[in-house]
Design a protein around this motif. Structure first.
Motif, mmCIF file in Angstrom:
data_model
loop_
_atom_site.group_PDB
_atom_site.id
_atom_site.type_symbol
_atom_site.label_atom_id
_atom_site.label_comp_id
_atom_site.label_asym_id
_atom_site.label_seq_id
_atom_site.Cartn_x
_atom_site.Cartn_y
_atom_site.Cartn_z
ATOM 1 N N CYS A 52 0.853 -1.189 0.000
ATOM 2 C CA CYS A 52 0.000 0.000 0.000
ATOM 3 C C CYS A 52 0.889 1.239 0.000
ATOM 4 O O CYS A 52 1.722 1.406 0.902
ATOM 5 C CB CYS A 52 -0.896 0.024 1.236
ATOM 6 N N TYR A 76 -6.967 -0.113 -6.501
ATOM 7 C CA TYR A 76 -6.626 -1.478 -6.101
ATOM 8 C C TYR A 76 -6.287 -2.277 -7.358
ATOM 9 O O TYR A 76 -6.940 -2.114 -8.401
ATOM 10 C CB TYR A 76 -7.819 -2.103 -5.380
ATOM 11 N N CYS A 129 -3.115 0.223 -3.787
ATOM 12 C CA CYS A 129 -3.040 -1.060 -3.090
ATOM 13 C C CYS A 129 -2.812 -2.156 -4.125
ATOM 14 O O CYS A 129 -3.704 -2.447 -4.929
ATOM 15 C CB CYS A 129 -4.323 -1.323 -2.310
ATOM 16 N N SER A 142 -6.055 -4.436 2.311
ATOM 17 C CA SER A 142 -5.783 -3.162 1.641
ATOM 18 C C SER A 142 -6.237 -1.985 2.491
ATOM 19 O O SER A 142 -5.515 -0.989 2.631
ATOM 20 C CB SER A 142 -6.471 -3.126 0.275
ATOM 21 N N ALA A 146 -3.517 0.456 3.996
ATOM 22 C CA ALA A 146 -3.572 1.798 3.410
ATOM 23 C C ALA A 146 -3.710 2.869 4.483
ATOM 24 O O ALA A 146 -3.193 3.980 4.331
ATOM 25 C CB ALA A 146 -4.723 1.884 2.417
#
Length: 254
Positions: A52, A76, A129, A142, A146
């Motif tokens: 991340c 993502y 991510c 994630s 993050a």
């Protein structure tokens, strides 16, 4: 937590990795994983690994200009060999898949839910991510990773005088975890082998103050009851508190 205690007292299920039904996979959060971004984290939840990164940039999208408010967004993606078989890159196919878009929006919503946009000012933080290895729970990992990258990016911005206070910009903490019902038994933090056969699959994002930002739950094989939902949310609360302790421990290290 009476429901979880009853579940443990009556439970004889042996999970594939030997964990208790209310136990997280081993969690490791490594900050400063790469050098270039303002925030960079590798989060490992069992065999799931997600990088991340947080990019801080002055300015906001056109529709946000002159509002005095900042913006936080996320993307993502899963690397081609994050899974047992190679998945073609979406950039090569020329189209971002629906699952990718949905998870990107989920991560963005969760992070925006704990940021004071006025304190951020007209600045933007972009979270990326990238799933290096997938074994279930990539979206929840994630969100959890993050958040740590975002905190580091905001402290970088404060140090370089782009914002007045990182502490004021961060209203609360955020993490996420999966729960599900496997063969009639509610369980916490599902790896792929469990997630793929879950009767009910749910992802729960919670703040440090115990509030919900996102609950995604689906009955795959049979409807779930209100009592089962209560147990799943209890499990998710327990798991998120443990993940938030791991986040805090990581953030106290240099």
């Amino acid at each position: 937590m009476a429901e979880i205690k009853d579940l443990l007292d009556n439970n004889t299920v042996v999970r594939p990795d030997g964990r208790a039904v209310d136990e997280l996979r081993p969690v490791k959060i490594t900050r400063h994983f790469t050098d270039a971004p303002e925030g960079s984290v590798l989060i490992e939840c069992g065999n799931t690994r997600v990088m991340c990164t947080a990019t801080f940039a002055p300015g906001v999208p056109r529709w946000r200009k002159d509002s005095g408010l900042g913006w936080v967004t996320a993307e993502y993606a899963m690397l081609p060999r994050a899974t047992s078989e190679r998945t073609p890159r979406e950039s090569v196919k020329g189209k971002v898949g629906g699952r990718t878009q949905e998870i990107s929006r989920l991560v963005g919503r969760c992070l925006r839910g704990v940021i004071d946009m006025k304190a951020l000012g007209e600045n933007q933080v972009q979270l990326d991510c990238d799933v290096l290895q997938a074994d279930g729970g990539t979206r929840t990992a994630s969100v959890t990773g993050a958040y740590v990258a975002l905190v580091d990016a905001l402290h970088w911005a404060e140090k370089h005088k782009h914002i007045r206070s990182a502490q004021k910009a961060i209203k609360d903490q955020i993490s996420a975890v999966s729960v599900g019902i496997i063969n009639g038994t509610p369980m916490l933090d599902l790896p792929y082998i469990e997630d793929s056969q879950a009767m009910t699959d749910m992802n729960v994002a919670m703040t440090g103050s115990g509030k919900f930002i996102e609950i995604q739950g689906t009955a795959e094989h049979r409807p779930f009851t209100r009592d089962e939902l209560n147990v799943l949310l209890e499990l998710a609360e327990k798991g998120n508190k443990e993940l938030q302790r791991a986040q805090n421990e990581a953030l106290t290290k240099d």
